[in-house]
Design an enzyme around this catalytic site. Sequence first.
Site, PDB file in Angstrom:
ATOM      1  N   ASP A 183      25.193  31.184  43.482  1.00  0.00           N
ATOM      2  CA  ASP A 183      26.296  30.339  43.028  1.00  0.00           C
ATOM      3  C   ASP A 183      25.876  29.641  41.733  1.00  0.00           C
ATOM      4  O   ASP A 183      24.969  28.802  41.733  1.00  0.00           O
ATOM      5  CB  ASP A 183      26.600  29.315  44.133  1.00  0.00           C
ATOM      6  N   TYR A 186      41.012  23.876  33.826  1.00  0.00           N
ATOM      7  CA  TYR A 186      40.324  24.988  33.151  1.00  0.00           C
ATOM      8  C   TYR A 186      40.138  24.661  31.664  1.00  0.00           C
ATOM      9  O   TYR A 186      39.040  24.797  31.115  1.00  0.00           O
ATOM     10  CB  TYR A 186      41.134  26.268  33.323  1.00  0.00           C
ATOM     11  N   LYS A 245      36.554  24.086  29.626  1.00  0.00           N
ATOM     12  CA  LYS A 245      36.105  24.916  28.504  1.00  0.00           C
ATOM     13  C   LYS A 245      35.911  24.078  27.237  1.00  0.00           C
ATOM     14  O   LYS A 245      35.029  24.373  26.429  1.00  0.00           O
ATOM     15  CB  LYS A 245      37.091  26.060  28.279  1.00  0.00           C
ATOM     16  N   THR A 250      40.313  41.421  32.654  1.00  0.00           N
ATOM     17  CA  THR A 250      39.184  41.292  33.591  1.00  0.00           C
ATOM     18  C   THR A 250      39.764  40.950  34.963  1.00  0.00           C
ATOM     19  O   THR A 250      40.985  40.828  35.124  1.00  0.00           O
ATOM     20  CB  THR A 250      38.252  40.139  33.167  1.00  0.00           C
ATOM     21  N   ASP A 280      25.707  36.855  40.487  1.00  0.00           N
ATOM     22  CA  ASP A 280      27.119  36.688  40.830  1.00  0.00           C
ATOM     23  C   ASP A 280      27.220  36.264  42.288  1.00  0.00           C
ATOM     24  O   ASP A 280      26.311  36.505  43.083  1.00  0.00           O
ATOM     25  CB  ASP A 280      27.903  37.987  40.621  1.00  0.00           C
TER      26      ASP A 280
HETATM   27  P1  NAP Z   1      36.099  37.864  36.166  1.00  0.00           P
HETATM   28  O1  NAP Z   1      36.309  39.317  35.984  1.00  0.00           O
HETATM   29  O2  NAP Z   1      36.792  37.176  37.286  1.00  0.00           O
HETATM   30  O3  NAP Z   1      34.551  37.600  36.243  1.00  0.00           O
HETATM   31  C1  NAP Z   1      34.023  36.355  36.609  1.00  0.00           C
HETATM   32  C2  NAP Z   1      32.854  36.591  37.557  1.00  0.00           C
HETATM   33  O4  NAP Z   1      32.247  35.315  37.822  1.00  0.00           O
HETATM   34  C3  NAP Z   1      33.305  37.180  38.903  1.00  0.00           C
HETATM   35  O5  NAP Z   1      32.475  38.272  39.245  1.00  0.00           O
HETATM   36  C4  NAP Z   1      33.111  36.021  39.853  1.00  0.00           C
HETATM   37  O6  NAP Z   1      32.713  36.414  41.141  1.00  0.00           O
HETATM   38  C5  NAP Z   1      31.969  35.269  39.198  1.00  0.00           C
HETATM   39  N1  NAP Z   1      31.863  33.909  39.672  1.00  0.00           N
HETATM   40  C6  NAP Z   1      32.863  33.025  39.893  1.00  0.00           C
HETATM   41  N2  NAP Z   1      32.346  31.869  40.341  1.00  0.00           N
HETATM   42  C7  NAP Z   1      31.013  32.043  40.431  1.00  0.00           C
HETATM   43  C8  NAP Z   1      29.954  31.227  40.837  1.00  0.00           C
HETATM   44  N3  NAP Z   1      30.155  29.964  41.271  1.00  0.00           N
HETATM   45  N4  NAP Z   1      28.696  31.720  40.808  1.00  0.00           N
HETATM   46  C9  NAP Z   1      28.470  32.988  40.407  1.00  0.00           C
HETATM   47  N5  NAP Z   1      29.433  33.815  40.002  1.00  0.00           N
HETATM   48  C10 NAP Z   1      30.696  33.342  40.014  1.00  0.00           C
HETATM   49  O7  NAP Z   1      36.557  37.084  34.866  1.00  0.00           O
HETATM   50  P2  NAP Z   1      36.073  37.164  33.356  1.00  0.00           P
HETATM   51  O8  NAP Z   1      37.296  37.064  32.535  1.00  0.00           O
HETATM   52  O9  NAP Z   1      35.112  38.251  33.122  1.00  0.00           O
HETATM   53  O10 NAP Z   1      35.328  35.761  33.239  1.00  0.00           O
HETATM   54  C11 NAP Z   1      34.082  35.578  32.586  1.00  0.00           C
HETATM   55  C12 NAP Z   1      34.138  34.326  31.758  1.00  0.00           C
HETATM   56  O11 NAP Z   1      35.045  34.530  30.680  1.00  0.00           O
HETATM   57  C13 NAP Z   1      34.643  33.103  32.512  1.00  0.00           C
HETATM   58  O12 NAP Z   1      33.844  31.981  32.179  1.00  0.00           O
HETATM   59  C14 NAP Z   1      36.054  32.921  31.970  1.00  0.00           C
HETATM   60  O13 NAP Z   1      36.481  31.595  32.063  1.00  0.00           O
HETATM   61  C15 NAP Z   1      35.867  33.396  30.554  1.00  0.00           C
HETATM   62  N6  NAP Z   1      37.093  33.767  29.848  1.00  0.00           N
HETATM   63  C16 NAP Z   1      37.867  34.809  30.258  1.00  0.00           C
HETATM   64  C17 NAP Z   1      39.010  35.129  29.541  1.00  0.00           C
HETATM   65  C18 NAP Z   1      39.893  36.278  29.940  1.00  0.00           C
HETATM   66  O14 NAP Z   1      40.993  36.428  29.357  1.00  0.00           O
HETATM   67  N7  NAP Z   1      39.505  37.109  30.877  1.00  0.00           N
HETATM   68  C19 NAP Z   1      39.374  34.389  28.416  1.00  0.00           C
HETATM   69  C20 NAP Z   1      38.560  33.331  28.032  1.00  0.00           C
HETATM   70  C21 NAP Z   1      37.432  33.030  28.738  1.00  0.00           C
HETATM   71  P3  NAP Z   1      33.772  36.604  42.309  1.00  0.00           P
HETATM   72  O15 NAP Z   1      34.891  37.414  41.741  1.00  0.00           O
HETATM   73  O16 NAP Z   1      32.970  37.304  43.363  1.00  0.00           O
HETATM   74  O17 NAP Z   1      34.189  35.238  42.715  1.00  0.00           O
END
Ligand code: NAP
Length: 265
Positions: free
Chosen positions: A59, A153, A157, A188, A38
């Site tokens: 990254d 976004y 995806k 999240t 991360d």
């Molecule tokens: P999250 O809680 O924000 O987790 C995402 C993590 O990825 C954060 O810890 C963030 O770090 C890290 N990150 C961002 N850019 C990065 C990079 N360049 N290199 C390494 N780490 C990086 O959100 P999440 O919902 O769990 O997201 C996980 C995945 O699920 C994502 O691909 C998102 O698009 C997908 N998703 C989420 C939802 C939803 O409703 N939550 C729905 C569909 C898909 P920092 O916070 O330190 O930047």
Amino acid sequence: MSTRFGGRSVIVTGAGSGIGRAVARLFAEEGARVLALDLGDGVEETAAANDAIIPMRGDAGSEADVASMIATALDRHGGLDILCTNAGISGGMAGLFEQSAEDWEKVLRVNLIGPFLAIRHGAKAMLDAGRSGAIICTASVAGLRAGAGGPAYSASKAGVINLVQTSAQQLTGTGIRVNAVCPGLIETGMTQGLYDAARAKGREAVIGQLNPLRRGGEPGEIANTIAFLASDEASYVNGHALIVDGGLSTSHPFSRPRVLGETTF
Ligand code: NAP
């Protein structure tokens, strides 16, 4: 303790929060050795829950960092069996006329080029070691059709969904499976603002009402699906995008969002 993934070497990106944290912990609980990547310090907190998780800062959109992540897994765990490309950013909900090319580049770099780089380096490592493997990318229902994210976004995806199809084909004959999961609304870090705003207005019960299960999802529900796709139980599942959204995407919207000042009908 389940040993479903006993001895397997697993990488999870975006493991400092939300879905990635749940995925890293689930694999570790089920016997895997996990390298959790991360950008931020949340990854150390993720790893604090289980000695089988090694935290790494990096990254997911940088080729040098991705190559270093794969090399670290090979060095520390003697190979790579399961690769979860999960890091992602939302880029906000600004519309077509508010987003710039730079906004798109930022989102595509992490959300689409990141998974490409991980597959490129990760699948190569699996091939060089003569191993089969499983790669799972976190896409989104936003990649299926409009309405669940900003334009960049959603496009990123949709790209991920095609990337897993293309990669599955390109890896023909290798035994490496490549799949995606398409989450709906999950609580999240990415969606915290939405949840907080609803709670502040006393409208938490409204969250998730657009899907037939009438609730938002939990990170663990996506982690369970990713673990299934990584497991031997999914041994014939390849090039697939598995939707986990409570049924949200089974229906078309019945009211049009406000666009360019038009009124909703
Ligand atoms: P999250 O809680 O924000 O987790 C995402 C993590 O990825 C954060 O810890 C963030 O770090 C890290 N990150 C961002 N850019 C990065 C990079 N360049 N290199 C390494 N780490 C990086 O959100 P999440 O919902 O769990 O997201 C996980 C995945 O699920 C994502 O691909 C998102 O698009 C997908 N998703 C989420 C939802 C939803 O409703 N939550 C729905 C569909 C898909 P920092 O916070 O330190 O930047």
